[in-house]
Design a protein around this motif. Structure first.
Motif, PDB file in Angstrom:
ATOM      1  N   SER A  48       0.846  -1.189   0.000  1.00  0.00           N
ATOM      2  CA  SER A  48       0.000   0.000   0.000  1.00  0.00           C
ATOM      3  C   SER A  48       0.884   1.243   0.000  1.00  0.00           C
ATOM      4  N   TYR A  50       1.198   5.920   0.378  1.00  0.00           N
ATOM      5  CA  TYR A  50       0.730   7.240   0.781  1.00  0.00           C
ATOM      6  C   TYR A  50       0.726   8.149  -0.444  1.00  0.00           C
ATOM      7  N   GLY A 287     -11.418   9.827  -0.601  1.00  0.00           N
ATOM      8  CA  GLY A 287     -10.411   8.786  -0.754  1.00  0.00           C
ATOM      9  C   GLY A 287     -10.052   8.151   0.566  1.00  0.00           C
ATOM     10  N   SER A 288      -8.757   8.051   0.839  1.00  0.00           N
ATOM     11  CA  SER A 288      -8.255   7.464   2.081  1.00  0.00           C
ATOM     12  C   SER A 288      -7.495   8.539   2.847  1.00  0.00           C
ATOM     13  N   GLN A 291      -3.979   7.960   4.333  1.00  0.00           N
ATOM     14  CA  GLN A 291      -2.864   7.848   3.391  1.00  0.00           C
ATOM     15  C   GLN A 291      -2.691   9.112   2.553  1.00  0.00           C
ATOM     16  N   THR A 293      -4.457  10.665   0.290  1.00  0.00           N
ATOM     17  CA  THR A 293      -4.681  10.557  -1.145  1.00  0.00           C
ATOM     18  C   THR A 293      -5.213  11.863  -1.723  1.00  0.00           C
ATOM     19  N   ASP A 430       0.646  11.110   8.286  1.00  0.00           N
ATOM     20  CA  ASP A 430      -0.367  10.370   9.043  1.00  0.00           C
ATOM     21  C   ASP A 430       0.013  10.208  10.516  1.00  0.00           C
ATOM     22  N   ARG A 462      -4.815  13.651  11.525  1.00  0.00           N
ATOM     23  CA  ARG A 462      -4.566  13.376  10.114  1.00  0.00           C
ATOM     24  C   ARG A 462      -3.725  14.455   9.457  1.00  0.00           C
TER      25      ARG A 462
END
Length: 510
Positions: A48, A50, A287-288, A291, A293, A430, A462
């Protein structure tokens, strides 16, 4: 601002940190040394990412080796599941930092060599002692290492994979013990999954040697995982900038879950994708968010570019990376403005071109002041021009507008310009919380610059955090009466100044 007493105390600690050569092994014991406070975070090897694929969630280590030197290797994951320790010879790992191509066949695999408990770190005492010699007995309490002799001089790449293996399907969180003592059963079992609790990469001259060659192991980005919040961490890393400035970065109780830390010259980028943002970035809800995004305001983050060491770097490694051993002091010269009517005169609503020269690459900042007194780059009535340029003669265009996108009226305006050297941004992607105000960055002392910079930030959910240390050479506009004047409603606006160069101390940017 640091008080005198606090700065002196930090300076003493800094000299101790950089001055002690030590004989410790290189690895997780540098991040979590004997007596370390707080919790442990495992390194990760995952697929995965970032930033929507900009930065993979894995720690790819690097080491400088001379021909014939031995790299001793071990981890808490070896012997569990599909874990391994993989080494690639120089030149086999290619591609941009953050998304390197590691598809080439490995030059070495610990699993291909190991027998019995070889390569396994199962106790905190083994992590702290480092690798034993071969034949055994040279290092009391040391682990039995896998080992690889360098066939040539160069930069090698290393991957420590968890029990989940190299090619991860699915890519899932590991189960983390998070204890510095390495006493939790999850620290050395298959539960580590995509992570590794303890790892070691030690350079020695031979298998029989007990002398560690320090300052050789580094990475460009460090991905770590505690498994939850309320588990503050206190690791220290050492950074070197492209122009030779060296920094010690102490995380001081950051409280993330899974995150990535790295260093570069620009940190986060404005929506233009080129100029430094100089403050925290916060993800949108799309999105996420964890991460990053999608980031508010069209902000993106620049990729890693400066190496992070786990102990003070050796001169041999710095030289192998093509970096200067001593910092290069930034100097900005030949600052001038060229108007569209000739000289330093332009028609109103037209702007013009600034020129300057610098001896090193870096970030320039030009501030055009509306009143000739306040040179705040954030003031709407002023205009700041900022960007990254290589060394040598440069040109910077100005459209005649202020920061609020309004044209400067007819008049004469003064300018301050400065060029950043040793600029270091330390993004932390993060990170949910700070328990003690954020990271501290200490600069290695050298002539003409102070030795300590402290960058502290309040927590925000975040957010990606970027303390910045900067040494600056500045060309300053005089505050005396300008040499040019206006000549009627359609007359030109004419910024003018006599450039000079002065030294400023390192600063922090919010």
């Amino acid at each position: 601002m640091l008080r005198r007493g606090a700065a002196t105390f930090a300076l003493v600690l800094f000299f101790l940190a950089w001055g002690a050569g030590g004989a410790s092994a290189a690895g997780s014991q540098d991040l979590w040394p004997n007596g370390a406070a707080g919790s442990r975070a495992n390194t990760e090897w995952r697929t995965s990412s970032y930033g929507g694929g900009l930065l993979l969630r894995r720690t790819l280590l690097k080491v400088f080796l001379n021909t014939g030197e031995v790299l001793d290797l071990g981890s808490s994951a070896i012997g569990q599941g599909s874990s391994d320790i993989i080494v690639w010879n120089p030149g086999l790992v290619t591609g941009p930092i953050g998304t390197e191509d590691v598809s080439a066949a490995p030059s070495f695999s610990c699993n291909g060599q190991r027998a019995g408990v070889q390569g396994q770190i199962t106790l905190r005492a083994q992590e702290l002692a480092g690798p034993d010699t071969i034949p055994a007995g040279g290092v009391a309490g040391g682990y039995f290492p896998c080992h690889y002799a360098a066939p040539s001089t160069g930069i090698y790449n290393i991957a420590f994979t968890g029990p989940a293996g190299f090619a991860l399907v699915p890519d899932a969180d590991g189960t983390i013990g998070a204890d510095v003592a390495l006493a939790n059963a999850n620290d050395t079992s298959a539960a580590q999954g995509t992570s590794v609790a303890a790892w070691d990469a030690t350079v020695r001259s031979s298998l029989a040697s007990t002398t560690n060659i320090t300052g050789r192991v580094f990475t460009y980005y460090l991905t770590l995982f505690t498994g939850g919040n309320g588990l503050p961490v206190f690791p220290t890393v050492y950074a070197v900038t492209g122009d030779g400035y060296r920094y010690q970065v102490d995380l001081r109780g950051m409280d993330p879950n899974g995150w990535v830390s790295y260093g570069n010259q620009r940190g986060f980028l404005n929506s233009d994708g080129a100029t430094p943002l100089y403050h925290d970035a916060v993800a949108t809800g799309a999105g996420s968010p964890g991460q990053l995004t999608n980031i508010q305001g069209g902000v993106t983050f620049d990729l890693p570019s400066f190496p992070l060491f786990f102990e003070p770097p050796s001169n041999a490694t710095i030289t192998a990376l093509g970096l200067p051993l001593a910092p290069t002091a930034p100097v900005m010269t030949s600052l001038a403005f060229v108007g569209n009517l000739g000289g330093n005169t332009s028609l109103v609503n037209s702007g013009g071109t600034f020129t300057y020269a610098s001896n090193v690459p870096g970030v320039y900042e030009i501030v055009i002041s509306r009143d000739g007194v306040n040179f705040d780059p954030t003031l709407p009535a002023n205009r700041v021009l900022r960007g990254v340029r290589p060394a040598g003669a440069q040109t910077v265009s100005w459209d005649g507008k202020d920061n609020s996108n309004t044209f400067f009226p007819v008049g004469s305006y003064q300018v301050h310009a400065r060029f950043h050297g040793g600029e270091y941004h330390f993004p932390m992607i993060d990170v949910e919380n700070d328990t003690q105000g954020g990271a501290t960055i200490l600069q290695r002392p050298h002539p003409r610059t102070p030795s300590t910079v402290s960058a502290r930030r309040p927590p925000s959910a975040r957010s990606a955090r970027r303390p910045t240390a900067t040494t600056t050479s500045r060309a300053r506009a005089p505050l005396a009466t300008p040499r040019a004047s206006t000549r009627g409603p359609s007359s030109p606006a004419a910024p003018c100044w006599r450039p000079s160069t002065s030294w400023l101390p390192p600063r922090t940017s919010a």
